[in-house]
Scaffold this active site. Structure first.
Site, PDB file in Angstrom:
ATOM      1  N   GLU A   1       5.566 -12.324  -0.022  1.00 52.40           N
ATOM      2  CA  GLU A   1       5.675 -12.026  -0.261  1.00 52.40           C
ATOM      3  C   GLU A   1       7.090 -10.750   0.032  1.00 52.40           C
ATOM      4  OE1 GLU A   1       1.925  -9.505  -0.880  1.00 52.40           O
ATOM      5  OE2 GLU A   1       1.192 -11.113   0.170  1.00 52.40           O
TER       6      GLU A   1
ATOM      7  N   HIS B   1      -1.186  -2.683  -4.786  1.00 50.54           N
ATOM      8  CA  HIS B   1      -0.330  -3.602  -5.762  1.00 50.54           C
ATOM      9  C   HIS B   1      -0.002  -2.434  -7.123  1.00 50.54           C
ATOM     10  CE1 HIS B   1      -0.156  -6.513  -2.414  1.00 50.54           C
ATOM     11  NE2 HIS B   1      -0.946  -7.031  -2.741  1.00 50.54           N
TER      12      HIS B   1
ATOM     13  N   HIS C   1       2.619 -12.703  -5.836  1.00 50.77           N
ATOM     14  CA  HIS C   1       1.828 -12.784  -4.384  1.00 50.77           C
ATOM     15  C   HIS C   1       1.608 -13.841  -4.712  1.00 50.77           C
ATOM     16  CE1 HIS C   1      -1.487 -11.617  -2.644  1.00 50.77           C
ATOM     17  NE2 HIS C   1      -0.923 -10.248  -2.521  1.00 50.77           N
TER      18      HIS C   1
ATOM     19  N   ARG D   1       0.940  -0.988   0.050  1.00 51.07           N
ATOM     20  CA  ARG D   1      -0.258  -0.135  -0.674  1.00 51.07           C
ATOM     21  C   ARG D   1       0.974   1.131  -0.349  1.00 51.07           C
ATOM     22  NH1 ARG D   1      -2.217  -3.700   2.022  1.00 51.07           N
ATOM     23  NH2 ARG D   1      -4.569  -4.508   1.647  1.00 51.07           N
TER      24      ARG D   1
ATOM     25  N   ASP E   1      -1.276  -9.616   8.185  1.00 52.81           N
ATOM     26  CA  ASP E   1      -1.729  -9.591   6.944  1.00 52.81           C
ATOM     27  C   ASP E   1      -0.507  -8.105   6.767  1.00 52.81           C
ATOM     28  OD1 ASP E   1      -2.262  -8.076   4.578  1.00 52.81           O
ATOM     29  OD2 ASP E   1      -3.694  -7.976   4.925  1.00 52.81           O
TER      30      ASP E   1
HETATM   31  C1  BGC Z   1      -2.053  -7.758   1.178  1.00 50.78           C
HETATM   32  C2  BGC Z   1      -3.299  -8.110   1.499  1.00 50.78           C
HETATM   33  C3  BGC Z   1      -4.143  -8.745   0.628  1.00 50.78           C
HETATM   34  C4  BGC Z   1      -3.689  -9.537  -0.150  1.00 50.78           C
HETATM   35  C5  BGC Z   1      -4.796  -9.301  -1.931  1.00 50.78           C
HETATM   36  C6  BGC Z   1      -1.949  -8.775   0.551  1.00 50.78           C
HETATM   37  O1  BGC Z   1      -0.263  -7.678   0.543  1.00 50.78           O
HETATM   38  O2  BGC Z   1      -1.238  -7.209   2.491  1.00 50.78           O
HETATM   39  O3  BGC Z   1      -4.274  -6.825   2.649  1.00 50.78           O
HETATM   40  O4  BGC Z   1      -5.620  -8.021   1.265  1.00 50.78           O
HETATM   41  O5  BGC Z   1      -2.741  -8.558  -0.567  1.00 50.78           O
HETATM   42  O6  BGC Z   1      -4.886  -8.153  -2.553  1.00 50.78           O
END
Ligand code: BGC
Length: 383
Positions: free
Chosen positions: A346, A136, A209, A111, A281
């Site tokens: 990730e 992302h 991802h 983010r 997360d």
């Molecule tokens: C994020 C999550 C998100 C997920 C899928 C992760 O990298 O930290 O908050 O929901 O990606 O978008």
């Protein structure tokens, strides 16, 4: 200079065996890499699906749409190879919108607060595609573009992908040329090497991802998986999952994975950070902050005996436990992916670094080369 071709894959060199093979998708080809047409994108462009194999029997399928790893087989303790990643059965299913299953993420993984940052006094505005924040890389990030591809055959087959992102694409400054090489190694590891160059100062944070479920049974959650992360600190977040700026020691918290621990142990803890994430997360910051390739995380699934280790040159890792999966996305084989049926590790720089001057910089200058490597390696642990 490489000639990048999306329509025709160049097959360089030859596997010593050089025998003709055909696999489940009906694909026939020579050597350790194959290619079939995967489907057509709304703009009429064709996406391909590549299959990388090694002599042990590991098979990884990757499409040049989003650089998505669509499947990945790994052996269990009896030697049985099963798919251990979440994904879709077809290109059209990916196009319906899925949460980054197996995809390359860029230009900025995770983010950026309020979809805004300032660089050299100039303000940039990105899409707010996740609550108030940018996530992302925006609405059409690197996971949703067609990459040029070259397939390179050999004992360790490679898929080389390139994407040239235009200046101002998704709001980011600079023309960014990104190269990603997937290499399936003979030791059952997948190495992902990323490089990028720019013609204007910009910010970059690339990752993959993939969602894993090492049991190979996507009807099961990942709660029994045991995880170790070589991190002594993590980044607490606010309720929109933006880091507060603090690097908090994991010691004495449910974020302590310095020794193997089942995901289930802390994931439902009465803890404000866990509540903000709906589980794990968060970004863990490695004790070893060198940019050498170092082992940073391991996951063990007791039922299958599968072990996955992650090594990276990055300083941190986002450990996400599939908290937003809720059964509404149907994946491979018609399985609905329920809450926490996959986890992601990730590798990355810290989220929101462009707005947090105390975090390691994610700025890339013209003339510099962004370079990072992550390796996911599979083995088994017998009882
Ligand atoms: C994020 C999550 C998100 C997920 C899928 C992760 O990298 O930290 O908050 O929901 O990606 O978008």
């Amino acid at each position: 200079m490489f000639l990048y071709m999306s329509a025709v894959a160049a097959l360089y060199g030859c596997n010593s065996g050089n025998s003709e093979k055909s696999d489940a998708s009906g694909q026939k080809d020579k050597g350790n890499i194959g290619k079939v047409i995967y489907g057509t994108l709304p703009d009429g462009a064709e996406a391909d699906l590549y299959t990388l194999r090694n002599a042990n029997g590991m098979t990884i399928r990757i499409t040049n749409y989003g650089g998505i790893i669509t499947s990945w087989t790994a052996p269990d303790k009896t030697g049985k190879y099963e798919d251990i990643t979440l994904g879709c059965d077809s290109l059209s299913d990916y196009l319906k919108g899925v949460p980054y299953f197996g995809a390359l993420v860029g230009r900025y993984g995770n983010r950026i607060a309020n979809g805004k940052f300032t660089l050299n006094g100039q303000a940039y505005t990105l899409a707010q595609n996740n609550g108030p924040n940018s996530l992302h890389g925006g609405i059409k990030g690197f996971d949703k573009v067609l990459w040029q591809a070259i397939a390179v055959d050999g004992e360790e087959p490679q898929l080389k992908l390139r994407y040239v992102s235009a200046d101002e694409e998704e709001g980011f400054p600079g023309t960014l040329t990104t190269d990603v090489t997937y290499t399936l190694q003979k030791d059952n590891a997948l190495s992902i090497d990323y490089t990028a160059t720019t013609d204007k100062p910009t910010v970059v944070n690339l990752t993959n991802h993939a969602y894993f479920n090492l049991s190979g049974d996507m009807n099961k959650t990942v709660l029994d998986h045991e995880v170790a992360i070589k991190a002594d600190r993590f980044l607490p977040v606010d309720e929109t999952l933006i880091p507060t700026g603090e690097l908090k020691p994991v010691a004495g918290t449910v974020f302590d994975f310095t020794k193997f621990k089942k995901i289930s142990e802390g994931i439902n803890a009465d803890d404000q950070q866990i509540k903000f994430g709906g589980g794990y997360d968060h970004c863990w910051v490695f004790a070893d902050n060198s940019n050498s390739l170092k082992e940073v995380a391991s996951v063990f699934e007791p039922g299958s005996g599968r072990v996955m280790t992650v090594s990276t040159t990055e300083p941190a890792i986002q450990f996400y436990t599939g908290n937003f999966l809720d059964g509404t996305v149907t994946g491979k084989g018609g399985v609905s992916y329920a809450h926490r049926t996959g986890f992601c590790l990730e590798t990355e720089h810290y989220p929101d670094s462009p707005n947090q001057p105390k975090f390691p910089s994610t700025v890339l200058q013209p003339g510099e080369t962004y370079r990072t490597t992550t390796v996911y390696k599979f083995s088994v642990k017998q009882d």
